[in-house]
Design an enzyme around this catalytic site. Sequence first.
Site, PDB file in Angstrom:
ATOM      1  N   HIS A   1      -7.651  -5.048   0.122  1.00 14.25           N
ATOM      2  CA  HIS A   1      -6.458  -4.328   0.054  1.00 14.25           C
ATOM      3  C   HIS A   1      -5.820  -4.964   1.450  1.00 14.25           C
ATOM      4  O   HIS A   1      -4.440  -4.842   1.468  1.00 14.25           O
ATOM      5  CB  HIS A   1      -6.772  -3.130   0.474  1.00 14.25           C
ATOM      6  CG  HIS A   1      -5.583  -2.036   0.372  1.00 14.25           C
ATOM      7  ND1 HIS A   1      -5.042  -2.046  -0.751  1.00 14.25           N
ATOM      8  CD2 HIS A   1      -5.057  -1.203   1.111  1.00 14.25           C
ATOM      9  CE1 HIS A   1      -4.025  -0.872  -0.827  1.00 14.25           C
ATOM     10  NE2 HIS A   1      -3.972  -0.691   0.444  1.00 14.25           N
TER      11      HIS A   1
ATOM     12  N   ASP B   1      -9.780  -5.504  -4.413  1.00 18.52           N
ATOM     13  CA  ASP B   1      -9.032  -4.461  -3.539  1.00 18.52           C
ATOM     14  C   ASP B   1      -9.908  -3.155  -4.199  1.00 18.52           C
ATOM     15  O   ASP B   1      -9.507  -2.661  -5.238  1.00 18.52           O
ATOM     16  CB  ASP B   1      -7.803  -4.603  -3.889  1.00 18.52           C
ATOM     17  CG  ASP B   1      -6.904  -3.445  -3.053  1.00 18.52           C
ATOM     18  OD1 ASP B   1      -7.220  -2.627  -2.503  1.00 18.52           O
ATOM     19  OD2 ASP B   1      -5.313  -3.803  -3.152  1.00 18.52           O
TER      20      ASP B   1
ATOM     21  N   SER C   1       1.052  -1.099  -0.086  1.00 18.91           N
ATOM     22  CA  SER C   1      -0.034  -0.142   0.043  1.00 18.91           C
ATOM     23  C   SER C   1       0.909   1.322  -0.128  1.00 18.91           C
ATOM     24  O   SER C   1       1.810   1.340  -0.909  1.00 18.91           O
ATOM     25  CB  SER C   1      -0.881  -0.149   1.157  1.00 18.91           C
ATOM     26  OG  SER C   1      -1.901   0.677   0.990  1.00 18.91           O
TER      27      SER C   1
END
Length: 409
Positions: A378, A348, A169
């Site tokens: 995610h 995601d 991320s």
Amino acid sequence: MRGLIFLIALEGLLQPSRAEAEDPEAYMDAIDMIRRWGYPAELYDVVTKDGYILDMYRIPHGRFAEANSSCNRPAILMVHGMGVTSTEYFMNPPESSPAFILADQGFDIFLLNLRGTTYGKRHMTLTPDFGSKFWQYTVDEQANYDCTAAIDKVLEVTGQKSTYWIGNSLGTILGFMTLADNPEYNSKIKSLHQVGPVGTVHTVKGLTRFGLFWYRTLKPIVDWYRKTLGSHEILPQWPWLYRPLGQLCKGGLPFLGPEICYDLFFFLMGPPAKTFNMSRAATYLSHFPCGSSSWNFLHLAQLVTRGKVEHMDHNPEENMRRYGQVTPPPYNYSNIDVPIYLYWGRNDWDTNGPDIEHYILPNIRKDLGGLEVPGYNHIDFAIATDCAEKVWNPMAEIMRNENNRMCER
Ligand SMILES: *[C@@H]1O[C@H](CO)[C@@H](O)[C@H](O)[C@H]1NC(C)=O
Ligand SMILES: *[C@@H]1O[C@H](CO)[C@@H](O)[C@H](O)[C@H]1NC(C)=O
Ligand SMILES: *[C@@H]1O[C@H](CO)[C@@H](O)[C@H](O)[C@H]1NC(C)=O
């Protein structure tokens, strides 16, 4: 306020000693979570050019191995996401914790904690009080100071010439930014392995999009707020508040079942994988969220709304002082000169195929590898119970194949 008092009272009702026996990691510090499973853990101070002192953990080898100089143990630097610390990589038992999986696969693991998070709150001269200069940073400083210092520390400690980079991320965009602004670091990185890769999050869905709607609508208020209050901490780690929530998620109370927790994760990150372990919610929520600066949130909102990866847009005078121009310069992704692997999931909601197509593919000049993980949202990359088989073992295989005389698994 009444809700808050209720939650605190609830924690008391849940009999702390029993709760601690059920979810021991919910009461532990990061380094104790590593040691609890029998892994060796070392702590290093990463000192940045602007005076921050960050905790970096090292897991020098796996559970069943010994230090062994006659085989090769390539270093991996793991950089965490927004709102978490490096604990996101070891919140599960060894079989489904990325850092443990890779240590057992024969690698030398380094886990950075970025400035402003629970384990990045020290500074040579500043204190992390509300409104302190300590909080005047964004991803610009995290990339250019934290990440470069961490890479140098890994090379210094191991004596190796280069390290693998794993980002998740926020940690993925930090990898791109670090190399875009510091091309001399290309020779220090073997390859970028980007898990849940961030383009500009232009195509985000769910709660985050809702938040952005308000950000756009209330922009004048946001600007006024920023001018008046400066930068300060947002969403610190408060285990006493979030842990009871996690205990609720395990089905602690009859009138609030686990569904509400699934919905919460769903709207934040996309539909959770079938292998998401809700029984560990108390552990997850006591290590998340973990603090960042309000400027950092504003910078990320800037990337998302403009759909471009530029430095922080402070104001014309400040931009002139920092960048020598009134507008913030873009990060030049053409400077990135290492192989890149993307690991991404269609479920995601934060980073997804369209985001990758919108920003990463057109701006990267290197060939891309990696894989799609169907059914992952995610957070699943880091904590779904089958993440070894879906993500981390295939990644380890790519890295092992590039190295001779690897230590045995
Ligand atoms: C799910 O979480 C519970 C509670 O921490 C743990 O006992 C169990 O081993 C976990 N399951 C898997 C498959 O990791
Ligand atoms: C970006 O970097 C590339 C390659 O390093 C260079 O050729 C190009 O001029 C740079 N672009 C800008 C706008 O600085
Ligand atoms: C060290 O590594 C070599 C090569 O993988 C292996 O043959 C040997 O058994 C290892 N020694 C120890 C003590 O683990």
